[in-house]
Design a protein around this motif. Structure first.
Motif, PDB file in Angstrom:
ATOM      1  N   ASP A 218      35.812  37.885  25.522  1.00 35.69           N
ATOM      2  CA  ASP A 218      36.678  36.734  25.801  1.00 35.69           C
ATOM      3  C   ASP A 218      37.746  37.097  26.822  1.00 35.69           C
ATOM      4  O   ASP A 218      38.033  36.324  27.753  1.00 35.69           O
ATOM      5  CB  ASP A 218      37.334  36.238  24.513  1.00 35.69           C
ATOM      6  N   TYR A 219      38.343  38.270  26.654  1.00 40.96           N
ATOM      7  CA  TYR A 219      39.369  38.707  27.597  1.00 40.96           C
ATOM      8  C   TYR A 219      38.785  38.875  28.996  1.00 40.96           C
ATOM      9  O   TYR A 219      39.356  38.406  29.988  1.00 40.96           O
ATOM     10  CB  TYR A 219      39.995  40.027  27.136  1.00 40.96           C
ATOM     11  N   TRP A 220      37.642  39.544  29.063  1.00 38.00           N
ATOM     12  CA  TRP A 220      37.074  39.849  30.377  1.00 38.00           C
ATOM     13  C   TRP A 220      36.638  38.588  31.115  1.00 38.00           C
ATOM     14  O   TRP A 220      36.891  38.427  32.308  1.00 38.00           O
ATOM     15  CB  TRP A 220      35.904  40.812  30.229  1.00 38.00           C
ATOM     16  N   SER A 221      35.956  37.690  30.410  1.00 40.76           N
ATOM     17  CA  SER A 221      35.456  36.489  31.070  1.00 40.76           C
ATOM     18  C   SER A 221      36.584  35.574  31.513  1.00 40.76           C
ATOM     19  O   SER A 221      36.429  34.807  32.469  1.00 40.76           O
ATOM     20  CB  SER A 221      34.492  35.741  30.141  1.00 40.76           C
ATOM     21  N   THR A 222      37.736  35.665  30.833  1.00 36.13           N
ATOM     22  CA  THR A 222      38.899  34.871  31.252  1.00 36.13           C
ATOM     23  C   THR A 222      39.636  35.532  32.407  1.00 36.13           C
ATOM     24  O   THR A 222      40.047  34.869  33.364  1.00 36.13           O
ATOM     25  CB  THR A 222      39.863  34.690  30.066  1.00 36.13           C
ATOM     26  N   THR A 223      39.796  36.849  32.327  1.00 35.57           N
ATOM     27  CA  THR A 223      40.561  37.577  33.340  1.00 35.57           C
ATOM     28  C   THR A 223      39.746  37.852  34.593  1.00 35.57           C
ATOM     29  O   THR A 223      40.268  37.811  35.716  1.00 35.57           O
ATOM     30  CB  THR A 223      41.061  38.909  32.752  1.00 35.57           C
ATOM     31  N   TYR A 224      38.469  38.133  34.404  1.00 35.75           N
ATOM     32  CA  TYR A 224      37.574  38.460  35.521  1.00 35.75           C
ATOM     33  C   TYR A 224      36.340  37.564  35.472  1.00 35.75           C
ATOM     34  O   TYR A 224      35.225  38.036  35.238  1.00 35.75           O
ATOM     35  CB  TYR A 224      37.161  39.928  35.465  1.00 35.75           C
ATOM     36  N   PRO A 225      36.516  36.255  35.677  1.00 35.43           N
ATOM     37  CA  PRO A 225      35.373  35.343  35.577  1.00 35.43           C
ATOM     38  C   PRO A 225      34.331  35.627  36.656  1.00 35.43           C
ATOM     39  O   PRO A 225      34.643  36.134  37.732  1.00 35.43           O
ATOM     40  CB  PRO A 225      36.011  33.964  35.762  1.00 35.43           C
ATOM     41  N   ALA A 226      33.099  35.281  36.329  1.00 36.29           N
ATOM     42  CA  ALA A 226      32.016  35.505  37.291  1.00 36.29           C
ATOM     43  C   ALA A 226      32.273  34.777  38.599  1.00 36.29           C
ATOM     44  O   ALA A 226      31.888  35.254  39.675  1.00 36.29           O
ATOM     45  CB  ALA A 226      30.694  35.055  36.675  1.00 36.29           C
ATOM     46  N   SER A 227      32.928  33.628  38.534  1.00 39.07           N
ATOM     47  CA  SER A 227      33.155  32.835  39.738  1.00 39.07           C
ATOM     48  C   SER A 227      33.966  33.578  40.794  1.00 39.07           C
ATOM     49  O   SER A 227      33.834  33.308  41.987  1.00 39.07           O
ATOM     50  CB  SER A 227      33.882  31.535  39.376  1.00 39.07           C
ATOM     51  N   SER A 228      34.793  34.540  40.358  1.00 38.22           N
ATOM     52  CA  SER A 228      35.627  35.256  41.327  1.00 38.22           C
ATOM     53  C   SER A 228      35.303  36.741  41.428  1.00 38.22           C
ATOM     54  O   SER A 228      35.706  37.384  42.409  1.00 38.22           O
ATOM     55  CB  SER A 228      37.109  35.093  40.967  1.00 38.22           C
ATOM     56  N   THR A 229      34.585  37.293  40.459  1.00 35.43           N
ATOM     57  CA  THR A 229      34.357  38.746  40.484  1.00 35.43           C
ATOM     58  C   THR A 229      32.894  39.139  40.651  1.00 35.43           C
ATOM     59  O   THR A 229      32.606  40.310  40.899  1.00 35.43           O
ATOM     60  CB  THR A 229      34.875  39.399  39.182  1.00 35.43           C
ATOM     61  N   LEU A 230      31.972  38.191  40.517  1.00 27.73           N
ATOM     62  CA  LEU A 230      30.564  38.515  40.678  1.00 27.73           C
ATOM     63  C   LEU A 230      30.179  38.365  42.143  1.00 27.73           C
ATOM     64  O   LEU A 230      30.220  37.265  42.702  1.00 27.73           O
ATOM     65  CB  LEU A 230      29.706  37.599  39.816  1.00 27.73           C
TER      66      LEU A 230
END
Length: 312
Positions: free
Chosen positions: A285-297
């Motif tokens: 939950d923390y990772w997907s909120t802080t580093y979402p795929a939309s900006s980090t993938l």
């Protein structure tokens, strides 16, 4: 991301170590996964597997010992539970949830799904979700696959449909992917970047690959090697500021001398001032909120070339 680069059909460019930040100034994520699958073959759990002394010990005295050590150190763990085990031991699963642990799904029968048809895999996934949810009182958000030793490029025993099925069924993360040593996105469709968050897993952080499959000797001495490896890898990940997740099986780790070793490792972890213990669900939950795929993938065309006889 050394194990992914050049292997998958589209290559993900990983974050640098310096870009990783954990909650409340923590330096390293520390996770514990307790695997409640009995030893079984790729076809999954059989009645004979459940009747074995190791399986009985795992779900009784062995699990009690592991729970006691986790409670002693005030650690929250992720409990990976096959659907059949959830159905057989619903009160045990509910009590683990009441102690603050996460209950995650671990297949219907801890089977290898890589040879199943789409419809069969979907049916098993839905049955698993229902059985685990009934026992835990809440729907699981994480899914663990059957680990496949010796294949460092795979996420374990999954099929070409697994990730899409998990996404369609509302799962938030895949629990054990050896493709990176931090949470990362497992892409099912590079054209649309459709992906699921995958949590790091390493065979050499899993007790069974030391304690269950000795290459030589009696195997009794392998606990010393496991302890040295856990401590050394924890130190390395702490220095890097990344993540360390250990996997334990009560049938393997809960021998008295091994429990002392497990206790020593957790005692040492407690001395590290900036270690963040969380369940896999909370970390995801923390990772997907802080580093979402939309900006980090970030994907780029792969250098992989397919040939008729390629293994993909």
């Amino acid at each position: 991301m050394p194990w992914k680069t050049g292997y998958t059909i589209s290559d993900e460019q990983a974050m640098s170590d310096d870009d990783v930040r954990w909650p409340k100034g923590a330096r390293c994520y520390f996770g514990v996964t307790v695997d409640l699958a009995p030893a079984s073959g790729p076809g999954g759990i059989t009645p004979e597997d459940l009747k074995s002394s190791a399986s009985y010990y795992q779900m009784h005295s062995g699990l009690d010992a592991v729970r006691s050590i986790l409670q002693k150190h005030r650690l929250r763990a992720t409990i990976a539970v096959p659907g059949y085990i959830a159905a057989l031991y619903p009160d045990v699963i509910a009590s683990l949830r009441d102690e603050g642990h996460e209950i995650a799904a671990h297949g219907l029968a801890h089977e290898d799904v890589s040879t199943l048809s789409y419809d069969d895999e979907l049916s098993r996934l839905q049955q698993t979700t229902a059985l685990v949810a009934e026992a835990a009182g809440e729907r699981p958000t994480g899914w663990f696959s059957l680990s496949r030793p010796g294949d460092k490029f795979a996420v374990g025993a999954i099929s070409p449909n697994t990730v899409d099925l998990l996404l369609n069924e509302g799962y938030n993360y895949l629990g054990n992917s050896p493709a990176d040593d931090r949470p990362h996105y497992w892409v099912s469709d590079p054209d649309t970047s459709r992906s699921i968050l995958a949590m790091p897993y390493y065979y050499h952080f899993d007790d069974q690959f030391f304690l269950m499959f000795p290459a030589r000797g009696t195997g009794l001495e392998n606990g010393d090697a496991l302890e040295r490896n856990w401590l050394a890898e924890l130190a390395a990940q702490y220095r890097r500021g990344l993540s360390f997740n250990m996997t334990v099986h009560p049938r393997s780790i809960a021998w008295p001398n091994r429990m002392q070793m497990f206790d020593r490792v957790l005692s040492h972890a407690a001395t590290l001032p900036a270690l963040w213990n969380a369940t896999a669900r909370d970390c995801a939950d923390y990772w997907s909120t802080t580093y979402p795929a939309s900006s980090t993938l970030h994907l780029e065309p792969s250098i992989w070339t397919s040939y008729p006889d390629s293994i993909e």
